[in-house]
Scaffold this motif. Structure first.
Motif, PDB file in Angstrom:
ATOM      1  N   ASP A  77       0.832  -1.204   0.000  1.00  0.00           N
ATOM      2  CA  ASP A  77       0.000   0.000   0.000  1.00  0.00           C
ATOM      3  C   ASP A  77       0.869   1.257   0.000  1.00  0.00           C
ATOM      4  O   ASP A  77       0.561   2.238  -0.677  1.00  0.00           O
ATOM      5  N   ILE A  78       1.950   1.201   0.763  1.00  0.00           N
ATOM      6  CA  ILE A  78       2.862   2.353   0.817  1.00  0.00           C
ATOM      7  C   ILE A  78       3.521   2.569  -0.535  1.00  0.00           C
ATOM      8  O   ILE A  78       3.675   3.705  -0.985  1.00  0.00           O
ATOM      9  N   LYS A  79       3.886   1.487  -1.201  1.00  0.00           N
ATOM     10  CA  LYS A  79       4.464   1.619  -2.548  1.00  0.00           C
ATOM     11  C   LYS A  79       3.459   2.282  -3.494  1.00  0.00           C
ATOM     12  O   LYS A  79       3.822   3.135  -4.296  1.00  0.00           O
ATOM     13  N   ALA A  80       2.198   1.897  -3.373  1.00  0.00           N
ATOM     14  CA  ALA A  80       1.153   2.505  -4.212  1.00  0.00           C
ATOM     15  C   ALA A  80       0.972   3.977  -3.861  1.00  0.00           C
ATOM     16  O   ALA A  80       0.843   4.826  -4.755  1.00  0.00           O
ATOM     17  N   LEU A  81       0.987   4.279  -2.565  1.00  0.00           N
ATOM     18  CA  LEU A  81       0.876   5.673  -2.129  1.00  0.00           C
ATOM     19  C   LEU A  81       2.066   6.489  -2.630  1.00  0.00           C
ATOM     20  O   LEU A  81       1.915   7.653  -3.016  1.00  0.00           O
ATOM     21  N   LEU A  82       3.238   5.895  -2.613  1.00  0.00           N
ATOM     22  CA  LEU A  82       4.437   6.578  -3.084  1.00  0.00           C
ATOM     23  C   LEU A  82       4.330   6.884  -4.575  1.00  0.00           C
ATOM     24  O   LEU A  82       4.668   7.992  -5.008  1.00  0.00           O
ATOM     25  N   LYS A  83       3.845   5.933  -5.364  1.00  0.00           N
ATOM     26  CA  LYS A  83       3.650   6.156  -6.809  1.00  0.00           C
ATOM     27  C   LYS A  83       2.632   7.276  -7.039  1.00  0.00           C
ATOM     28  O   LYS A  83       2.824   8.148  -7.882  1.00  0.00           O
ATOM     29  N   LYS A  84       1.558   7.222  -6.271  1.00  0.00           N
ATOM     30  CA  LYS A  84       0.517   8.250  -6.396  1.00  0.00           C
ATOM     31  C   LYS A  84       1.089   9.622  -6.028  1.00  0.00           C
ATOM     32  O   LYS A  84       0.800  10.623  -6.688  1.00  0.00           O
ATOM     33  N   HIS A  85       1.910   9.662  -4.994  1.00  0.00           N
ATOM     34  CA  HIS A  85       2.513  10.918  -4.561  1.00  0.00           C
ATOM     35  C   HIS A  85       3.493  11.442  -5.609  1.00  0.00           C
ATOM     36  O   HIS A  85       3.545  12.647  -5.861  1.00  0.00           O
TER      37      HIS A  85
END
Length: 136
Positions: A67-75
């Motif tokens: 989830d953090i990896k996805a949040l990082l991509k989104k950011h």
């Protein structure tokens, strides 16, 4: 004497007409710039609406690694979008400056709106950096 006075009157009329035409052009330019400022500011304000709240979320605190990896991509995508909007903020500030230079009658409200946009822009930059650090 009458002929000389008449000639002077025609010269004064011509000078006034030239001034009036220049003033009409200046006012039309001001009106165009003011409308352009309002449109660009409204588009920018619509884009920034809710961005500060989104950047202040702490959704990463309870997220899994994926989830953090996805949040990082989104950011990262948001950071790219933010950088792309830098030009719009600079255009808004440039139009506001030009309105000031042309002595626009409503310069105080233009300046206040421009200042809010610039302050919010700075805040978005700080919040983006903080969220980036937190996600890392």
């Amino acid at each position: 004497d009458i002929s000389n006075a008449w000639g002077g009157l025609e010269g004064a009329e011509k000078g006034y007409e030239e001034w009036l035409l220049n003033e009409i052009r200046r006012l039309e330019r001001l009106d165009h710039l003011a409308e352009k400022f309002r449109q660009k500011a409204a588009i920018h304000e619509a884009w920034t609406d809710g961005k500060e709240e989104m950047l202040q979320q702490k959704d990463y605190e309870t997220a899994s690694l994926s989830d953090i990896k996805a949040l990082l991509k989104k950011h990262e995508a948001f950071e790219s979008d933010l950088a792309a909007h830098q030009d719009r903020v600079e255009q808004i500030a440039a139009i506001a400056q030009e309105l000031n230079e042309l002595e626009y009658y409503d310069s105080p409200s233009v300046n206040a709106r421009c200042q809010r946009i610039c302050d919010q822009w700075d805040s978005l930059g700080v919040l983006t950096q903080k969220r980036s650090e937190a996600l890392q």
